[in-house]
Structures are given as C-alpha cells and as structure tokens.
Design a protein around this motif. Structure first.
Motif, PDB file in Angstrom:
ATOM      1  N   ASN A 104      -6.326  13.829 -14.412  1.00 42.74           N
ATOM      2  CA  ASN A 104      -5.454  14.063 -13.247  1.00 42.74           C
ATOM      3  C   ASN A 104      -5.067  15.531 -13.079  1.00 42.74           C
ATOM      4  O   ASN A 104      -3.923  15.849 -12.747  1.00 42.74           O
ATOM      5  CB  ASN A 104      -4.191  13.204 -13.360  1.00 42.74           C
ATOM      6  N   HIS A 144      -5.067  19.038 -11.076  1.00 43.12           N
ATOM      7  CA  HIS A 144      -5.051  19.362  -9.647  1.00 43.12           C
ATOM      8  C   HIS A 144      -5.471  20.818  -9.423  1.00 43.12           C
ATOM      9  O   HIS A 144      -5.149  21.692 -10.240  1.00 43.12           O
ATOM     10  CB  HIS A 144      -3.662  19.138  -9.055  1.00 43.12           C
ATOM     11  N   ARG A 154      -3.418  26.075  -5.916  1.00 41.78           N
ATOM     12  CA  ARG A 154      -3.532  26.707  -4.592  1.00 41.78           C
ATOM     13  C   ARG A 154      -2.722  28.000  -4.501  1.00 41.78           C
ATOM     14  O   ARG A 154      -2.676  28.625  -3.448  1.00 41.78           O
ATOM     15  CB  ARG A 154      -3.071  25.732  -3.509  1.00 41.78           C
ATOM     16  N   TYR A 159      -9.180  25.688  -0.610  1.00 36.64           N
ATOM     17  CA  TYR A 159      -9.738  24.433  -0.112  1.00 36.64           C
ATOM     18  C   TYR A 159     -11.207  24.564   0.220  1.00 36.64           C
ATOM     19  O   TYR A 159     -11.951  23.581   0.169  1.00 36.64           O
ATOM     20  CB  TYR A 159      -8.961  23.985   1.139  1.00 36.64           C
ATOM     21  N   ASP A 193      -7.724  16.742  -3.834  1.00 41.60           N
ATOM     22  CA  ASP A 193      -6.415  17.021  -4.426  1.00 41.60           C
ATOM     23  C   ASP A 193      -6.422  16.852  -5.944  1.00 41.60           C
ATOM     24  O   ASP A 193      -5.513  17.325  -6.622  1.00 41.60           O
ATOM     25  CB  ASP A 193      -5.348  16.096  -3.822  1.00 41.60           C
ATOM     26  N   THR A 194      -7.418  16.164  -6.477  1.00 39.65           N
ATOM     27  CA  THR A 194      -7.489  15.910  -7.916  1.00 39.65           C
ATOM     28  C   THR A 194      -8.919  16.101  -8.398  1.00 39.65           C
ATOM     29  O   THR A 194      -9.867  15.599  -7.783  1.00 39.65           O
ATOM     30  CB  THR A 194      -7.047  14.472  -8.253  1.00 39.65           C
ATOM     31  N   TYR A 195      -9.054  16.812  -9.502  1.00 42.29           N
ATOM     32  CA  TYR A 195     -10.373  16.985 -10.097  1.00 42.29           C
ATOM     33  C   TYR A 195     -10.805  15.695 -10.798  1.00 42.29           C
ATOM     34  O   TYR A 195      -9.949  14.924 -11.263  1.00 42.29           O
ATOM     35  CB  TYR A 195     -10.357  18.107 -11.137  1.00 42.29           C
TER      36      TYR A 195
END
Length: 414
Positions: free
Chosen positions: A292, A294, A297, A307, A313-315
């Motif tokens: 989980n 992220h 950014r 982006y 939103d999650t690797y």
C-alpha cells in the motif's frame, strides 16, 4: 494419340518423383512447426529431473545468435533450446562477438532496432500470455565492458549482482573483500558481478580507472546508459538481461546495493528451503515486501512522481530495492516483462512491482531482509540476511565478526 510403353514408364516415374518431393517438403515444414516443438517438449518434460536448475527453470533463454565464441557460452538444456523467451532479432540482446577475455568493446554503438514478436511456442504463450504483447521498452544499450569469466552452466548456482555507482571504487573493493567473497570459493558455485552505467565523456580519467579495475578483476559489466539515480531501473534491467542470456542455467539471483551487508550463506539456505516447498511457485522473488505505498506528489521530495509518470494512487506490492533475491526463472520472466512495461524510474517498484505483476511472478516476504539498519555486528547477522546504510568500515566489521569462530553472542531473550 498413343504412347509407347517407354513413354508411359517415364511419365509414371516423374509423377512418383514429384510426389516424393512434395511429401519431403511437408515433413520438413511440419518439423519446424510449434506443434512439433510442443510434442518434443512434452516428451522431455516427462523425463526424470536431473537437478534443481532443470526442474525449476521452465522458461530458459538462449543467446540470440550463433556467432558467439563457443568459449563464452555452452548450449543449454532442452528448455533453453526449445523455448527462447526473447526475440532473436532485437539488437539490444546481441552478445559481444569478441572472446570474453577481451573485455573492452568497440565504442561504436549498436543501432536501435524495432523488436518484433518472437515465434514463441503455443505452450509458452498459454502459460505466459503477456508474451503476446508488443515490446515497448527495448533495452538496446551497447556493452562497453564485459565480465571476463564464463558463467558455467553446469556449476553456477548463485549470481550475486551488485548495482553500483561507476566511480565507487572503494565500495567494490569492500564488497569483494567481505560478503561478495562468497563467490571466491569454488564449492559455493557463485559468481559476483558489478553493474555500472557510463557517462557522456567516455575518455575520462574515471573511465580509464574503471577499465584498469575491470582488467584486474574481470567482474564488471558496463552498459552505455548514463549512470545516475534516475536510471537505476535501467541498471536493474541490465542485471536481468545478463542473467537471461549469459547465466540462464543458474538457479538463484541476488540483487543487493553496495551499502548493504548480506549474509550470503543464510540467504542461500533460505532460498533453497523456500524453493523446495511444494507450495512455492517456481518463479518467486524474496525480500522485504512493501504494501500500500503511494506515489509522492510533493515536488520537493527526492521521490516525487508526477501523474504523468504514474496515474494510480497506490503502487502494486513490491520488494524493497535495497536487496532482494529470486529464482533464475523469475529473473527471466521479469526481464521479458520489462521489455513490455513502460520504464518507471523507481527500480524496486518497476522490477518487483509493475514487472512482477505483469509476469505473475510471486512475491515472498521475509523478515530476515531489512531495509533498516540492524546493529553493525556479526551477532546481529546470525539471524539477518540483509541490512542497509552501512559505512564501508561497518561492513568490514560485520563480516569479520560473523566469520570469527571466537565471536561470542548473547542468547536472545525469549
């Protein structure tokens, strides 16, 4: 109109000859078909296994051309010969034409090529559907320096791969003298290779020193991409590529950074134990699994990812890139996936996350792998495989204590 008996006999024999020629052509075409390969593969797969490498590696690759010196590569087993995983027309995979003892290649860069789909047998495409996908990320960098040794297909079990900054001479020296020295004992069946990139000025003083070092030790592989933090993914793909083509019949691969300490004997025992389990897939990666995570950014962060580079939103789950190990079968599949997954700059997420997800390579978490910094002592590494962020003198200290028979460790509290 009438024919004599002689003319009739002549026409009959001509027809028979044409029929035989037609049959021979069809037999030859049938033998080259993927159906014939699958029949042969099915036959060989039913034979008793000879060793761990042959029974676990079902996706072996062979060098892409036949021009390589026989001294630098021995033909593989039947899985290698029948099922090459990588397109042979991709110039990025052409091995050096010189004998391995001539480790300095020409400065001429190989031309980029457009890789086409390889004629994979149907059985391979059914098992690994992603191989049907087009290549979008050809790793077509020329070798500048190549290891001088040969990866013996009959005895090499473990590949110790160390990605390292090209100018880190002391780091390579320390690894050779400590945990990398595992490869110095022939009975350990291991080899040590350092993977480095290049720079714009190929005639610099640093490059000359690297060439001198490579001439002495023969354990450096250099490709012509810029050696930088943002290109670590290229360096990791370089490892997978080399294993795929030059050490395809090894069993295990370790990738570890130069600021790590690795208890290699414990690593080998752990990997073999896991591979022996009937519940473990033959293609797996072991390390410190991350869940989980992220994308960051924040533009001020070292790991800032816009982006445009990663939209999610999650690797996907991945292994800490500080150190992870895998079966050679996993390394081959990850290399194939890297050709089909757009390059991403965070190498651990790219190789063990995105590429592992693409190729369905299993991740196996182990608490013995640490991306933290366990105590810099031999006692600490009795039960640790890896530790991170050690200074060179700490690596030497750990190694000396770990192998000192006089080292006394306090029993851990229950």
């Amino acid at each position: 109109m009438t024919f004599s008996l002689t003319n009739v006999t002549r026409v009959t024999w001509i027809k028979i000859g044409l029929l035989l020629a037609f049959l021979m052509v069809n037999v030859a075409l049938y033998k080259q078909s993927s159906q014939f390969q699958m029949v042969v593969a099915s036959f060989f797969s039913s034979l008793p296994a000879q060793n761990v490498a042959n029974t676990r590696n079902v996706t072996g690759s062979s060098p892409p051309n036949a021009t390589q010196s026989p001294a630098s590569f021995r033909p593989g087993n039947f899985t290698t010969d029948l099922f090459p995983l990588t397109p042979s027309n991709d110039l990025s995979t052409i091995p050096p034409k010189k004998n391995p003892t001539h480790i300095f290649k020409s400065k001429k860069t190989l031309a980029h090529s457009t890789a086409r789909s390889a004629p994979y047998p149907k059985v391979m495409l059914e098992k690994h559907p992603f191989l049907n996908e087009s290549i979008v990320n050809p790793h077509n960098f020329n070798y500048r320096i190549f290891p001088s040794f040969v990866c013996d297909p009959d005895s090499t079990e473990l590949v110790i791969a160390v990605p390292i900054t090209r100018s880190n001479f002391e780091g390579r020296k320390t690894v050779r003298e400590t945990w990398g020295s595992f490869a110095n004992t022939s009975g350990n069946n291991a080899i040590l290779v350092f993977f480095i990139g290049s720079e714009h000025d190929s005639d610099s003083e640093v490059q000359t020193k690297i060439q001198n070092e490579a001439a002495i030790f023969g354990d450096i592989l250099q490709e012509q991409y810029i050696d930088s933090y943002n290109n670590l993914s290229l360096k990791s793909v370089s490892i997978l590529k080399w294993v795929n083509f030059y050490c395809p019949r090894s069993s295990l691969v370790l990738k570890a950074d130069d600021d790590m300490y690795i208890n290699v004997p414990l690593l080998v025992r752990t990997l073999k134990g896991k591979a022996a389990s009937s519940e473990t897939p033959s293609a797996f990666v072991m390390g410190s699994e991350q869940w989980n995570a992220h994308p960051i950014r924040n533009t001020a962060s070292k790991w800032y990812t816009p982006y445009t580079m990663f939209k999610g939103d999650t690797y996907p789950n991945y292994m800490s890139g500080t150190a992870y190990a895998m079966t050679t079968e996993a390394a081959k599949l990850l290399y194939e996936a890297s050709l089909r997954v757009p390059l991403f700059w965070l190498e651990d997420i790219y190789i063990t996350g995105l590429c592992a997800k693409k190729s369905h390579v299993t991740l196996v978490n182990s608490d013995m792998f640490s991306y933290g910094k366990p105590d810099a002592s031999g006692c600490s590494f009795r039960n640790h495989i890896s530790g991170h962020r050690y200074k060179l003198e700490e690596i030497s200290k750990i190694h000396k204590e770990l192998y000192d028979p006089n080292t006394v460790c306090e029993r851990a509290a229950a």
